[in-house]
Design a protein around this motif. Structure first.
Motif, mmCIF file in Angstrom:
data_model
loop_
_atom_site.group_PDB
_atom_site.id
_atom_site.type_symbol
_atom_site.label_atom_id
_atom_site.label_comp_id
_atom_site.label_asym_id
_atom_site.label_seq_id
_atom_site.Cartn_x
_atom_site.Cartn_y
_atom_site.Cartn_z
ATOM 1 N N THR A 127 0.865 -1.195 0.000
ATOM 2 C CA THR A 127 0.000 0.000 0.000
ATOM 3 C C THR A 127 0.893 1.233 0.000
ATOM 4 O O THR A 127 1.886 1.278 0.725
ATOM 5 C CB THR A 127 -0.878 0.024 1.266
ATOM 6 O OG1 THR A 127 -1.647 -1.184 1.300
ATOM 7 C CG2 THR A 127 -1.832 1.224 1.273
ATOM 8 N N ILE A 128 0.574 2.211 -0.844
ATOM 9 C CA ILE A 128 1.355 3.455 -0.853
ATOM 10 C C ILE A 128 0.465 4.641 -0.488
ATOM 11 O O ILE A 128 -0.675 4.743 -0.932
ATOM 12 C CB ILE A 128 2.045 3.711 -2.226
ATOM 13 C CG1 ILE A 128 1.066 3.505 -3.382
ATOM 14 C CG2 ILE A 128 3.262 2.831 -2.403
ATOM 15 C CD1 ILE A 128 1.654 3.827 -4.749
ATOM 16 N N LEU A 129 1.033 5.521 0.351
ATOM 17 C CA LEU A 129 0.290 6.696 0.840
ATOM 18 C C LEU A 129 1.225 7.895 0.847
ATOM 19 O O LEU A 129 2.350 7.796 1.330
ATOM 20 C CB LEU A 129 -0.144 6.470 2.291
ATOM 21 C CG LEU A 129 -1.126 5.352 2.599
ATOM 22 C CD1 LEU A 129 -1.035 4.995 4.080
ATOM 23 C CD2 LEU A 129 -2.541 5.794 2.258
ATOM 24 N N GLY A 130 0.753 9.014 0.332
ATOM 25 C CA GLY A 130 1.575 10.229 0.380
ATOM 26 C C GLY A 130 0.907 11.292 1.243
ATOM 27 O O GLY A 130 -0.317 11.464 1.184
ATOM 28 N N CYS A 131 1.700 11.994 2.062
ATOM 29 C CA CYS A 131 1.152 13.108 2.840
ATOM 30 C C CYS A 131 0.442 14.098 1.918
ATOM 31 O O CYS A 131 0.833 14.266 0.760
ATOM 32 C CB CYS A 131 2.279 13.861 3.546
ATOM 33 S SG CYS A 131 2.867 13.028 4.990
ATOM 34 N N SER A 152 -6.616 26.068 6.670
ATOM 35 C CA SER A 152 -7.568 25.361 5.785
ATOM 36 C C SER A 152 -6.972 24.037 5.329
ATOM 37 O O SER A 152 -7.674 23.020 5.232
ATOM 38 C CB SER A 152 -7.911 26.216 4.564
ATOM 39 O OG SER A 152 -8.480 27.441 4.962
ATOM 40 N N LEU A 153 -5.664 24.038 5.034
ATOM 41 C CA LEU A 153 -4.997 22.787 4.638
ATOM 42 C C LEU A 153 -4.986 21.800 5.795
ATOM 43 O O LEU A 153 -5.219 20.602 5.617
ATOM 44 C CB LEU A 153 -3.541 23.068 4.237
ATOM 45 C CG LEU A 153 -3.272 23.542 2.817
ATOM 46 C CD1 LEU A 153 -1.782 23.833 2.655
ATOM 47 C CD2 LEU A 153 -3.709 22.493 1.803
ATOM 48 N N ALA A 154 -4.707 22.320 7.005
ATOM 49 C CA ALA A 154 -4.599 21.450 8.178
ATOM 50 C C ALA A 154 -5.943 20.806 8.510
ATOM 51 O O ALA A 154 -5.993 19.760 9.155
ATOM 52 C CB ALA A 154 -4.079 22.243 9.367
ATOM 53 N N ALA A 155 -7.031 21.435 8.057
ATOM 54 C CA ALA A 155 -8.359 20.894 8.363
ATOM 55 C C ALA A 155 -8.715 19.699 7.471
ATOM 56 O O ALA A 155 -9.665 18.973 7.747
ATOM 57 C CB ALA A 155 -9.408 21.998 8.196
ATOM 58 N N LEU A 156 -7.953 19.485 6.405
ATOM 59 C CA LEU A 156 -8.223 18.325 5.541
ATOM 60 C C LEU A 156 -7.830 17.050 6.294
ATOM 61 O O LEU A 156 -6.841 17.036 7.016
ATOM 62 C CB LEU A 156 -7.369 18.391 4.266
ATOM 63 C CG LEU A 156 -7.671 19.496 3.262
ATOM 64 C CD1 LEU A 156 -6.558 19.568 2.215
ATOM 65 C CD2 LEU A 156 -8.999 19.243 2.577
ATOM 66 N N PRO A 157 -8.606 15.967 6.106
ATOM 67 C CA PRO A 157 -8.201 14.721 6.774
ATOM 68 C C PRO A 157 -6.869 14.230 6.208
ATOM 69 O O PRO A 157 -6.560 14.491 5.043
ATOM 70 C CB PRO A 157 -9.330 13.742 6.434
ATOM 71 C CG PRO A 157 -10.186 14.402 5.427
ATOM 72 C CD PRO A 157 -9.850 15.846 5.345
ATOM 73 N N PRO A 158 -6.048 13.532 7.027
ATOM 74 C CA PRO A 158 -4.784 13.014 6.507
ATOM 75 C C PRO A 158 -5.022 12.064 5.334
ATOM 76 O O PRO A 158 -6.037 11.359 5.306
ATOM 77 C CB PRO A 158 -4.191 12.248 7.699
ATOM 78 C CG PRO A 158 -5.128 12.375 8.831
ATOM 79 C CD PRO A 158 -6.280 13.221 8.440
ATOM 80 N N PHE A 159 -4.094 12.062 4.378
ATOM 81 C CA PHE A 159 -4.161 11.181 3.196
ATOM 82 C C PHE A 159 -5.495 11.339 2.462
ATOM 83 O O PHE A 159 -6.161 10.364 2.116
ATOM 84 C CB PHE A 159 -3.925 9.714 3.592
ATOM 85 C CG PHE A 159 -2.686 9.528 4.421
ATOM 86 C CD1 PHE A 159 -1.433 9.775 3.876
ATOM 87 C CD2 PHE A 159 -2.761 9.144 5.749
ATOM 88 C CE1 PHE A 159 -0.272 9.627 4.647
ATOM 89 C CE2 PHE A 159 -1.607 9.000 6.529
ATOM 90 C CZ PHE A 159 -0.366 9.240 5.967
ATOM 91 N N THR A 160 -5.871 12.589 2.251
ATOM 92 C CA THR A 160 -7.114 12.908 1.545
ATOM 93 C C THR A 160 -7.067 12.384 0.117
ATOM 94 O O THR A 160 -6.014 12.371 -0.515
ATOM 95 C CB THR A 160 -7.289 14.447 1.522
ATOM 96 O OG1 THR A 160 -7.491 14.886 2.862
ATOM 97 C CG2 THR A 160 -8.480 14.885 0.695
ATOM 98 N N SER A 161 -8.236 11.983 -0.398
ATOM 99 C CA SER A 161 -8.301 11.521 -1.792
ATOM 100 C C SER A 161 -7.842 12.629 -2.725
ATOM 101 O O SER A 161 -8.105 13.803 -2.479
ATOM 102 C CB SER A 161 -9.733 11.154 -2.162
ATOM 103 O OG SER A 161 -10.102 10.018 -1.427
ATOM 104 N N ILE A 162 -7.178 12.207 -3.787
ATOM 105 C CA ILE A 162 -6.622 13.185 -4.728
ATOM 106 C C ILE A 162 -7.574 13.292 -5.908
ATOM 107 O O ILE A 162 -7.999 12.283 -6.463
ATOM 108 C CB ILE A 162 -5.247 12.710 -5.211
ATOM 109 C CG1 ILE A 162 -4.308 12.604 -4.020
ATOM 110 C CG2 ILE A 162 -4.689 13.641 -6.258
ATOM 111 C CD1 ILE A 162 -3.194 11.629 -4.225
#
Length: 509
Positions: A127-131, A152-162
């Motif tokens: 599995t690959i995940l990018g910050c 606003s960026l910090a409010a996004l959940p970690p590993f948000t869908s791209i």
């Protein structure tokens, strides 16, 4: 058994274009934006009959892109075949898998080779995940009507869908393009996958990596193997032998870097022409890798800031092509520009190293000056400073600024001569305004320049003022900071850790 490894993204602070040719150096900073690779077996046990099979199952999952691909790996030739209907391939990870298996065959003794075959027959679940920092979420933030701020960026959940760029209006699907921030996602991803697989296969042991592991021979040898395999997989996937600074910083962290001779990878290129992969990787591991790297990191009490101007990205390969064309057309002028650029790059590095030395030897005076300067515009830094040591610190800060001004000047000259926007007019105005702010030491365009990003190095606590000022200029300050650590082994799935840390950071009044 599950192995999780991570590798950092990068910012090339000096050495854009020059770093492509030896013996020019560049300063590359690794960041707290990391790519993660999680490797575990697909099957708990190897069924007795599977020993007769000549194929291993491999599953590659990229949750942020909602993608899953299935492969078969031929145990005889170590070649991968995609067996799922996934249209989009990931050549970086595909090469990494083949090269790591070949490295195991090439390096391990008989007993460990049997263990490797068993691991392969159990299948590989990767599995690959990018910050989030690797990707641009500017459009989503604007679409939600939120301000262009790091909050606003910090409010996004970690590993948000791209999100991909939209389909074309005529119904035809254009190549899905992910908007990126230029932190070297492919190098960080390749390095993380290589590190996780080599550790999983027992080719290297990354669990002993210490903060200063580059000093210890055994660790350093293991890192060197990760570096050689990751460079090879990355170059072959890209279809060209690049300068390699992005992979080097993903492995070893922040550094002063001089590239390896491209011939080092002629063996890897031969692989494409049908030499057995095991021999090829054996050759690569025995090659004389002649890159040079020296530890480097920003002086204490300084922060790296990155901003996304939102003018759309620039194509680095086409800009590099234009510079090479200009070098051929006007060797005399281009050599002169490069010489001056190299001098200015070297001067900046010297001044930053001098600041680190002053901080080590005269901490109180150094800290006092940085605190004072963080609240003043640069032209006022010298005012009222009388102590010789403090004066030395301020003078070094001002010399570093002068070197940056010269770097920017020669980069602009090169861009004008080559007919490309290395520091476009809009960036120039923004960078001049940034370098004028309280507590800002440097500002510039990282790497090859263009419209992708800008960076600043700030003193003390001044970064929040810069962030606010950028926001008013429609520039989104990212959450990225320098983190000098390279590749590392993690203790578990980063998603569970990110979620627990997010929960613990919620303050209930």
């Amino acid at each position: 058994m599950e192995v999780v490894a991570s590798a950092p993204g990068k910012v090339l602070m000096t050495g854009g274009y020059l770093i492509l040719e030896r013996p020019n150096a560049g300063i590359v900073l690794s960041t707290n934006a990391r790519f993660y690779a999680i490797v575990k077996p697909i099957h708990e046990e190897v069924k007795p009959e599977t020993w007769a099979w000549a194929w291993a199952d491999i599953k590659l999952t990229s949750p942020q892109l909602s993608r899953e691909s299935m492969y078969k790996l031929s145990l005889k030739h170590l070649m991968l075949q995609c067996v799922s209907s996934s249209e989009s391939r990931n050549p970086f990870v595909e090469n990494a898998i083949q090269y790591c298996a070949a490295a195991g065959r090439s390096k391990l003794d008989k007993n460990k080779k049997d263990a490797l075959e068993k691991l392969l027959l159990q299948g590989l679940d990767i599995t690959i995940l990018g910050c989030n920092d690797f990707y641009s979420y500017r459009n989503q933030i604007e679409a939600r009507g939120l301000p262009l701020t790091p909050e606003s960026l910090a409010a996004l959940p970690p590993f948000t869908s791209i999100t991909f760029n939209a389909e074309e209006s005529n119904g035809g699907n254009c190549k899905p393009e992910v908007a990126k921030t230029g932190l070297g996602s492919s190098a960080a991803m390749t390095t993380a996958v290589v590190a996780a697989l080599l550790h999983y296969f027992g080719v290297v042991n990354l669990s002993t990596l210490s903060e200063d592991s580059h000093q210890q021979n055994k660790d350093s040898m293991d890192l060197d193997i990760v570096h050689m395999i990751a460079q090879s997989a990355h170059c072959i996937a890209q279809g060209k032998v690049g300068s390699g600074f992005d992979v080097s910083s993903a492995v070893y962290g922040s550094q002063h870097y001089i590239r390896f001779s491209p011939e080092v990878l002629s063996a890897a290129q031969a692989a494409v022409k049908g030499m057995p992969l095991e021999d090829v990787i054996g050759n690569i591991l025995n090659e004389k890798w002649d890159h040079e790297r020296t530890k480097f990191s920003l002086p204490p009490l300084m922060s790296l800031l990155l901003g996304e101007p939102g003018t759309g990205g620039s194509s680095t390969p086409s800009m590099v092509g234009a510079v090479k064309k200009w070098q051929k057309a006007d060797p005399e002028k281009s050599n002169e520009t490069w010489r001056k650029l190299a001098e200015a790059n070297s001067e900046l590095e010297t001044q930053l190293n001098m600041l680190s030395k002053l901080a080590r030897e005269h901490w109180d005076a150094y800290k006092c000056v940085i605190d004072g300067c963080s609240r003043l515009k640069p032209e006022k830094w010298m005012e009222g400073v009388t102590e010789p040591i403090k004066e030395a610190v301020v003078k070094t800060l001002l010399h570093a600024r002068d070197a940056m001004v010269r770097i920017r000047y020669h980069m602009r000259q090169m861009g004008e001569a080559a007919g490309i926007p290395i520091e476009p007019e809009s960036q120039t105005q923004l960078l001049d305004a940034t370098m004028d702010m309280e507590g800002v030491l440097l500002a510039g365009v990282p790497g090859a320049g263009g419209f992708d990003a800008i960076f600043a190095v700030t003193l003390g606590d001044s970064s929040s003022n810069v962030t606010k000022a950028w926001s008013s200029h429609n520039v989104l300050a990212l959450l990225v900071r320098e983190d000098p650590q390279g590749v590392s082994l993690e203790s578990g799935d980063p998603r569970s850790r990110e979620i627990t840390s997010a929960v613990s950071s919620v303050h209930i009044n």
